[in-house]
Scaffold this motif. Structure first.
Motif, mmCIF file in Angstrom:
data_model
loop_
_atom_site.group_PDB
_atom_site.id
_atom_site.type_symbol
_atom_site.label_atom_id
_atom_site.label_comp_id
_atom_site.label_asym_id
_atom_site.label_seq_id
_atom_site.Cartn_x
_atom_site.Cartn_y
_atom_site.Cartn_z
ATOM 1 N N GLN A 1 0.770 -1.054 -0.067
ATOM 2 C CA GLN A 1 0.010 0.050 0.034
ATOM 3 C C GLN A 1 0.880 1.156 -0.078
ATOM 4 O O GLN A 1 1.421 1.714 0.973
ATOM 5 N N THR A 2 0.825 1.729 -0.942
ATOM 6 C CA THR A 2 1.976 3.067 -1.272
ATOM 7 C C THR A 2 1.076 3.925 -0.926
ATOM 8 O O THR A 2 -0.033 4.325 -1.227
ATOM 9 N N ALA A 3 1.678 5.253 -0.401
ATOM 10 C CA ALA A 3 1.175 6.422 -0.062
ATOM 11 C C ALA A 3 0.807 7.121 -1.360
ATOM 12 O O ALA A 3 2.020 7.162 -2.083
ATOM 13 N N ASP A 4 -0.187 7.838 -1.314
ATOM 14 C CA ASP A 4 -0.061 8.970 -2.562
ATOM 15 C C ASP A 4 1.050 9.937 -2.417
ATOM 16 O O ASP A 4 1.602 10.261 -1.496
ATOM 17 N N LEU A 5 1.377 10.434 -3.486
ATOM 18 C CA LEU A 5 2.672 11.052 -3.749
ATOM 19 C C LEU A 5 2.254 12.529 -3.381
ATOM 20 O O LEU A 5 1.181 12.928 -3.445
ATOM 21 N N ARG B 1 1.771 16.941 7.227
ATOM 22 C CA ARG B 1 0.805 16.033 7.293
ATOM 23 C C ARG B 1 1.033 14.723 6.737
ATOM 24 O O ARG B 1 0.666 13.706 7.291
ATOM 25 N N THR B 2 1.669 14.439 5.597
ATOM 26 C CA THR B 2 2.087 13.319 5.003
ATOM 27 C C THR B 2 3.529 12.780 5.304
ATOM 28 O O THR B 2 3.913 11.721 5.023
ATOM 29 N N ARG B 3 4.151 13.197 6.246
ATOM 30 C CA ARG B 3 5.509 13.132 6.885
ATOM 31 C C ARG B 3 6.426 12.500 5.862
ATOM 32 O O ARG B 3 7.131 11.521 5.756
#
Length: 148
Positions: free
Chosen positions: A95-99, A117-119
């Motif tokens: 599960q990749t984080a959205d860019l 927020r996205t670290r």
């Protein structure tokens, strides 16, 4: 100052790029990660250096750090060879984080808030046609904020 002013050229890799090549690029340019392009050539996610390491380091060393101590330095020096023929797609987490993406007109504060927020220490600047104009690193953003 806007994102377009802070954006700088940044290396990208494709999903089919060999993981060892991505690791060399990360190390050779001292990068926090690489922007991964999807099959259409659009920015899709970030390959962090830690993800490359996770695929190369034996699981038992991650599960029990004391076991990592018993591996001698000669063996540790060849650990990245364990990547073998794996591709970037194969070393990305399931599960990749959205860019983290901003528009060219995003403000410094918007960029900083997104990074927090996205670290992630890396944000892509992408126009409405999904063309990547460049990227902004945490270092570049902090430099800008501290000189303001």
């Amino acid at each position: 100052m806007r994102a377009r002013d802070l954006a700088a050229p940044f290396p990208t890799v494709a999903l089919d790029t060999p993981a060892i090549e991505a690791a060399r690029l990360l190390a050779g340019q001292d990068l926090p990660g690489l922007i991964v392009l999807d099959e259409r050539g659009y920015p899709s996610t970030i390959l962090a250096g830690t993800q490359v390491l996770r695929m190369a380091i034996p699981q038992y060393c991650m599960d029990d750090p004391t076991l990592a101590r018993v591996i001698d330095e000669a063996a540790a020096d060849v650990i990245l060879r364990e990547l073998g023929d794996r591709t970037v797609a194969q070393v990305l987490p399931r599960q990749t984080a959205d860019l983290a993406v901003v528009a060219p007109d995003a403000t410094v504060l918007e960029i900083a808030a997104l990074m927090a927020r996205t670290r992630t220490p890396l944000v892509a600047v992408v126009d409405k046609d999904k063309t990547m104009l460049g990227a902004i690193t945490l270092d570049a953003l902090l430099d800008r904020m501290l000189t303001a």
